[in-house]
Design an enzyme around this catalytic site. Structure first.
Site, PDB file in Angstrom:
ATOM      1  CG  ASP A  97      -0.102   0.086   2.728  1.00 57.69           C
ATOM      2  OD1 ASP A  97      -1.029   0.248   3.542  1.00 57.69           O
ATOM      3  OD2 ASP A  97       1.150   0.110   2.577  1.00 57.69           O
ATOM      4  CG  ASP A 115       3.820  -2.816   6.491  1.00 62.69           C
ATOM      5  OD1 ASP A 115       3.162  -2.704   5.551  1.00 62.69           O
ATOM      6  OD2 ASP A 115       4.744  -3.799   6.803  1.00 62.69           O
ATOM      7  CG  ASP A 148       8.315   8.934  19.899  1.00 66.10           C
ATOM      8  OD1 ASP A 148       9.278   8.955  18.750  1.00 66.10           O
ATOM      9  OD2 ASP A 148       8.423   9.847  20.520  1.00 66.10           O
ATOM     10  CG  ASP A 169       7.570  14.342  21.078  1.00 70.70           C
ATOM     11  OD1 ASP A 169       8.352  14.215  20.194  1.00 70.70           O
ATOM     12  OD2 ASP A 169       6.514  14.916  21.066  1.00 70.70           O
ATOM     13  CD  GLU A 229      12.401  16.008  20.646  1.00 75.15           C
ATOM     14  OE1 GLU A 229      11.202  16.233  21.050  1.00 75.15           O
ATOM     15  OE2 GLU A 229      12.749  16.401  19.652  1.00 75.15           O
ATOM     16  CG  HIS A 232      11.553  11.666  13.427  1.00 76.55           C
ATOM     17  ND1 HIS A 232      12.324  11.813  14.543  1.00 76.55           N
ATOM     18  CD2 HIS A 232      10.347  12.521  13.760  1.00 76.55           C
ATOM     19  CE1 HIS A 232      11.665  12.114  15.533  1.00 76.55           C
ATOM     20  NE2 HIS A 232      10.433  12.770  15.139  1.00 76.55           N
ATOM     21  CG  ASP A 233      11.846  15.821  14.363  1.00 77.97           C
ATOM     22  OD1 ASP A 233      12.026  15.918  15.842  1.00 77.97           O
ATOM     23  OD2 ASP A 233      10.931  15.784  13.690  1.00 77.97           O
TER      24      ASP A 233
HETATM   25  O1  TEU Z   1       9.871  17.353  18.015  1.00 72.87           O
HETATM   26  C1  TEU Z   1      10.250  18.612  18.783  1.00 72.87           C
HETATM   27  C2  TEU Z   1      10.959  19.598  18.459  1.00 72.87           C
HETATM   28  O2  TEU Z   1      11.652  20.258  19.034  1.00 72.87           O
HETATM   29  C3  TEU Z   1      10.743  20.099  17.009  1.00 72.87           C
HETATM   30  O3  TEU Z   1      10.485  21.323  17.036  1.00 72.87           O
HETATM   31  C4  TEU Z   1      11.770  19.626  16.372  1.00 72.87           C
HETATM   32  O4  TEU Z   1      13.072  20.248  17.143  1.00 72.87           O
HETATM   33  C5  TEU Z   1      11.734  20.279  14.871  1.00 72.87           C
HETATM   34  O5  TEU Z   1      10.744  19.818  14.231  1.00 72.87           O
HETATM   35  C6  TEU Z   1      12.992  20.095  14.160  1.00 72.87           C
HETATM   36  O6  TEU Z   1      12.920  20.853  12.906  1.00 72.87           O
HETATM   37  C7  TEU Z   1       9.244  16.380  18.525  1.00 72.87           C
HETATM   38  C8  TEU Z   1       8.974  15.384  17.466  1.00 72.87           C
HETATM   39  O7  TEU Z   1      10.390  14.786  17.356  1.00 72.87           O
HETATM   40  C9  TEU Z   1       8.642  15.842  16.132  1.00 72.87           C
HETATM   41  O8  TEU Z   1       8.734  14.972  15.085  1.00 72.87           O
HETATM   42  C10 TEU Z   1       7.024  16.280  16.288  1.00 72.87           C
HETATM   43  O9  TEU Z   1       6.875  17.047  15.444  1.00 72.87           O
HETATM   44  C11 TEU Z   1       7.144  17.375  17.765  1.00 72.87           C
HETATM   45  O10 TEU Z   1       7.803  16.877  18.798  1.00 72.87           O
HETATM   46  C12 TEU Z   1       5.836  17.491  18.158  1.00 72.87           C
HETATM   47  O11 TEU Z   1       5.173  16.150  18.736  1.00 72.87           O
HETATM   48 CA    CA Z   2       2.165  -1.197   4.092  1.00 78.40          CA
END
Ligand code: TEU
Ligand code: CA
Length: 537
Positions: free
Chosen positions: A24, A28, A97, A197, A250, A319-320
């Site tokens: 899809d 997953d 998380d 988070d 975090e 991922h950020d």
């Molecule tokens: O990120 C918190 C945070 O500090 C974000 O502002 C991050 O530093 C910024 O996106 C960097 O570009 C956590 C998670 O890791 C993020 O994926 C979420 O969007 C956010 O909290 C809200 O849950």
């Molecule tokens: Ca899938």
């Protein structure tokens, strides 16, 4: 004596883009199960799964609508239980998380709370407006006001992130009881801990106007407040201390002192935190304002944290954040060498190393050409804010291209098959076109590949008490040169890192342990982007 979460290397999985198993186009849990042998082969000891819970995907999982269920896009609870069992068979621990600063606005609690008389009303932070405007001047992390007006109940609700992510109200003791219940639910399933988070934002000491600042007006009222420490001590005392688990916070904008207050063992709060200071090595004030990467700034930040905080959670991407080889290394001539250099840095610092999916094969920033390919709410909000501020389209796109979180969210590149072997369907987000060159399959069997080097370095760290538990001391920090010593029980290792495309003079002695270049011995000159570890005995 080190704890298991200090001995092991953690691998972060962002499930939506890791491995699709049912065609899809969305990653997953069965896909993750299918790849556990790959992670075992790499030498990973822990996997951290970014949110796997039901989410409307306003913030791709960080807006949770049910904390004790599995996102049907990712699979079922049976899949999750199978994943935990399969990981345990391979002696891989799994952490989840924990996103408890806010829920999704689609969570049943919030939907009920929109009725002023609901028992859930006080699960959130509601206030009347001031003359038709928000209750205070606080700004959201994602741009704009941190308040959203809800016509149904005639009041505003607080959201430090997207308006789809209403903040929970920890002055209501029922909220903390709900969190304890969530923790127990997953710990009883065998989860080995949590990445927490924005955990240092959850207590708001006041809702007064904030001092005007670039970006986050209001921050001083909720950053690392005493109330947050009390919550963490309570969760540790009442739940976490009854399980063999760890927590990593975090903690944006955290200082070393705040980190000590959160993580010193006698504080009985968190076990370690992620800080963001080294992420500023190519930023000016805000992540959206780039400046030339300074290896010296990176080295100084890492040295400051590694000397002032006994145990850190170290990372170079997640991922950020944009991809570290694109940001701190080189995408061209020295792509492989610089990716390996960053590997040596991450795995020889003192602390728990966190590797983000794709980092082990040197995945790069995306090759997108326009906003139509971007999925991330933060990028769209910032792009639209820049437009309102009159920033020209070319410059707006340049900001997004350099800093968008989607740089890290393109599908994992497994092979040269269509869609990099990520999916047999249409990927939910475009695969980077360089997947034919950069993928796991191409690197797994190649002893000189980035992946093979990560495997070597993970094994080297795992077998070295000096690298795991040894002291850290910076020896030289120059424009492009970072030299530091790890020492324990009279033995020491010297790490030499050349962050430049030039040869660097670095006259240090010792027996060669490893280099990202083919060499028998070290001759006092670092090749371009060369990393060397020497044993000084
Ligand atoms: O990120 C918190 C945070 O500090 C974000 O502002 C991050 O530093 C910024 O996106 C960097 O570009 C956590 C998670 O890791 C993020 O994926 C979420 O969007 C956010 O909290 C809200 O849950
Ligand atoms: Ca899938």
């Amino acid at each position: 004596m080190l704890k298991w979460w200090q001995e092991r290397v953690v691998y972060q999985i962002w499930p939506r883009s890791f491995q699709d198993s049912n065609g899809d186009g969305i990653g997953d849990l069965q896909g993750i199960i299918a790849r556990l042998d790959d992670l075992k082969d790499l030498g990973v000891g822990v996997i951290w799964l970014s949110p796997i819970y039901p989410s409307p995907n306003a913030d791709y999982g960080y807006d949770i609508s049910d904390y004790k269920a599995v996102n049907p896009e990712f699979g079922t609870m049976a899949d999750m239980e199978q994943l935990l069992a399969e990981a345990a068979k391979r002696d891989i621990k799994a952490v989840l998380d924990l996103v408890i600063n806010h829920t999704s606005d689609q969570h049943r609690w919030f939907q009920s709370a929109r009725d002023k008389n609901s028992p859930y009303r006080d699960y959130y932070i509601w206030r009347p407006g001031r003359g038709g405007r928000p209750p205070n001047n606080w700004m959201s992390f994602f741009g704009g006001s941190a308040w959203e007006y809800d016509p149904q109940s005639g009041e505003y609700y607080l959201h430090l992130f997207a308006k789809n992510q209403p903040d929970l109200n920890y002055r209501n003791p029922k909220v903390l009881e709900e969190v304890k219940d969530i923790l127990r639910f997953w710990l009883d399933k065998g989860v080995a801990g949590f990445r927490c988070d924005v955990i240092n934002l959850i207590w708001k000491s006041s809702l007064a106007d904030g001092r005007r600042r670039i970006g986050l007006t209001g921050l001083e009222h909720y950053l690392s407040q005493e109330g947050c420490h009390e919550i963490l001590r309570t969760l540790r005392r009442d739940v976490l201390s009854h399980y063999d688990c760890f927590t990593v916070g975090e903690t944006c904008f955290v200082t070393p002192q705040m980190a000590l207050d959160f993580t010193l063992p006698e504080r009985q709060e968190l076990d370690m935190v992620f800080n963001f200071e080294h992420m500023g090595a190519d930023e000016f004030m805000l992540k959206w304002f780039k400046r030339r990467f300074s290896p010296e700034r990176l080295a100084r930040a890492l040295t400051k944290w590694t000397t002032q905080v006994p145990w850190n959670a170290h990372y170079l991407e997640n991922h950020d954040q944009p991809r570290s080889v694109s940001r701190f290394g080189d995408e061209g001539t020295y792509w492989e060498k610089s990716a390996k250099l960053l590997c040596v840095l991450l795995l020889t610092l003192r602390g728990t190393p966190f590797i983000y999916q794709g980092q082990e094969i040197g995945m790069t920033n995306f090759d997108y050409t326009g906003m139509d390919q971007i999925k991330d709410i933060e990028s769209h909000n910032i792009y639209n804010l820049a437009k309102r501020l009159g920033i020209p389209p070319g410059l707006r796109w340049k900001m997004i291209k350099a800093s968008s979180r989607d740089n890290a969210r393109t599908p994992m590149q497994w092979s040269a098959e269509p869609n990099a072997g990520f999916t047999t369907g249409t990927p939910w987000i475009k695969v980077n076109s360089n997947y034919r060159r950069i993928n796991v399959e191409a690197q797994r069997g190649d002893p000189n590949s980035i992946r093979s080097f990560y495997k070597q370095m993970i094994a080297l760290r795992g077998g070295s008490e000096i690298l795991k538990a040894g002291d850290f001391q910076a020896v030289k920090i120059a424009k492009n040169l970072f030299v530091f010593r790890r020492s324990r029980d009279g033995k020491s290792l010297l790490v030499l890192l050349n962050f430049s495309p030039e040869v660097a003079d670095a006259q240090y002695g010792g027996e060669l342990v490893i280099s990202n270049y083919d060499r028998e011995r070290y001759d006092g000159r670092l090749q371009p982007y060369e990393a060397v570890v020497l044993s000084e005995q």
